[in-house]
Design a protein around this motif. Structure first.
Motif, PDB file in Angstrom:
ATOM      1  N   ALA A   1       0.750  -1.271  -0.182  1.00 20.24           N
ATOM      2  CA  ALA A   1       0.116  -0.005   0.013  1.00 20.24           C
ATOM      3  C   ALA A   1       0.892   1.343  -0.037  1.00 20.24           C
ATOM      4  O   ALA A   1       0.364   2.407  -0.262  1.00 20.24           O
ATOM      5  N   TRP A   2       2.158   1.046   0.144  1.00 23.77           N
ATOM      6  CA  TRP A   2       2.960   2.264   0.421  1.00 23.77           C
ATOM      7  C   TRP A   2       3.122   2.845  -0.996  1.00 23.77           C
ATOM      8  O   TRP A   2       3.741   4.292  -1.037  1.00 23.77           O
ATOM      9  N   PHE A   3       3.207   2.096  -2.095  1.00 23.61           N
ATOM     10  CA  PHE A   3       3.357   2.609  -3.397  1.00 23.61           C
ATOM     11  C   PHE A   3       2.573   3.771  -3.637  1.00 23.61           C
ATOM     12  O   PHE A   3       3.182   4.765  -4.381  1.00 23.61           O
TER      13      PHE A   3
ATOM     14  N   LEU B   1       5.374  -7.131  -5.486  1.00 22.35           N
ATOM     15  CA  LEU B   1       4.662  -6.582  -4.651  1.00 22.35           C
ATOM     16  C   LEU B   1       3.863  -5.197  -5.318  1.00 22.35           C
ATOM     17  O   LEU B   1       2.728  -4.814  -4.703  1.00 22.35           O
ATOM     18  N   ALA B   2       4.264  -4.625  -6.101  1.00 28.15           N
ATOM     19  CA  ALA B   2       3.609  -3.511  -6.781  1.00 28.15           C
ATOM     20  C   ALA B   2       2.319  -3.727  -7.279  1.00 28.15           C
ATOM     21  O   ALA B   2       2.423  -4.619  -8.243  1.00 28.15           O
ATOM     22  N   PRO B   3       1.375  -2.854  -7.132  1.00 37.96           N
ATOM     23  CA  PRO B   3      -0.055  -2.991  -7.544  1.00 37.96           C
ATOM     24  C   PRO B   3      -0.157  -2.796  -8.777  1.00 37.96           C
ATOM     25  O   PRO B   3      -1.007  -3.520  -9.507  1.00 37.96           O
ATOM     26  N   THR B   4       0.796  -1.907  -9.406  1.00 33.80           N
ATOM     27  CA  THR B   4       0.599  -1.892 -10.879  1.00 33.80           C
ATOM     28  C   THR B   4       1.992  -1.696 -11.588  1.00 33.80           C
ATOM     29  O   THR B   4       2.739  -1.469 -11.012  1.00 33.80           O
ATOM     30  N   ALA B   5       1.919  -1.630 -13.050  1.00 29.80           N
ATOM     31  CA  ALA B   5       3.186  -1.462 -13.559  1.00 29.80           C
ATOM     32  C   ALA B   5       3.865  -0.191 -13.369  1.00 29.80           C
ATOM     33  O   ALA B   5       5.159  -0.026 -13.260  1.00 29.80           O
ATOM     34  N   GLU B   6       3.109   0.899 -13.401  1.00 28.55           N
ATOM     35  CA  GLU B   6       3.603   2.169 -12.958  1.00 28.55           C
ATOM     36  C   GLU B   6       4.438   2.085 -11.573  1.00 28.55           C
ATOM     37  O   GLU B   6       5.570   2.804 -11.245  1.00 28.55           O
TER      38      GLU B   6
END
Length: 163
Positions: A77-79, A99-104
């Motif tokens: 969630a910190w991303f 862990l990253a929710p998106t490619a961005e």
């Protein structure tokens, strides 16, 4: 608007708090401490709530870097609030990108030594935990060398936002 950088290693007691302390000093020296926020975390939670390894603290103090630190685990969630996530080795890079929710968000994750033009092909900062004090000194040298290039990149980002 604040630019946020988080350094990440395995347990958040050796490499990432060292990188946090060094980079925080560089940010302050550059007069960006009101604009750039620096912190650190670990990919695992084994040491959550503990201070930095005493060898990390000792090496940092010997070289003039203050550190007040409590270990914590990086959260996906910190991303949302981070601009740059700095991994200390390739294993951390892979774990963080997973862990990253998106490619961005995955694109925000970079290796620290990728900012050191003299680093060569091996961009990992070796884990000094199971070795002697010399490993912590070597880690500090690598972190300091990469921090200059990282500061230049962050300064460019901050100035680009202000323009």
């Amino acid at each position: 608007m604040t630019y946020r950088v988080c350094f990440v290693c395995t347990g958040n007691i050796c490499r990432s708090p060292m990188a946090e302390a060094v980079f925080r000093a560089r940010v302050a020296e550059a007069g960006l401490d009101g604009v750039v926020e620096v912190d650190s975390a670990g990919t695992g939670g084994w040491h959550e709530g503990e201070g930095a390894d005493p060898r990390t603290v000792s090496v940092l103090e010997e070289h003039g870097y203050p550190l007040a630190h409590t270990a914590r685990q990086f959260r996906s969630a910190w991303f949302d609030r981070l601009d740059l996530v700095i991994a200390l080795d390739a294993g951390h890079l892979k774990a963080l990108r997973r862990l990253a929710p998106t490619a961005e968000d995955a694109a925000k994750v970079r290796l620290l030594r990728s900012y050191d033009h003299g680093a060569g092909h091996d961009l990992d900062v070796p884990d000094p935990y199971y070795g002697g004090r010399d490993g912590f000194e070597e880690c500090l040298e690598m972190v300091e060398a990469a921090s200059e290039g990282l500061l230049a990149a962050v300064r460019d980002e901050v100035e680009g936002r202000a323009a």
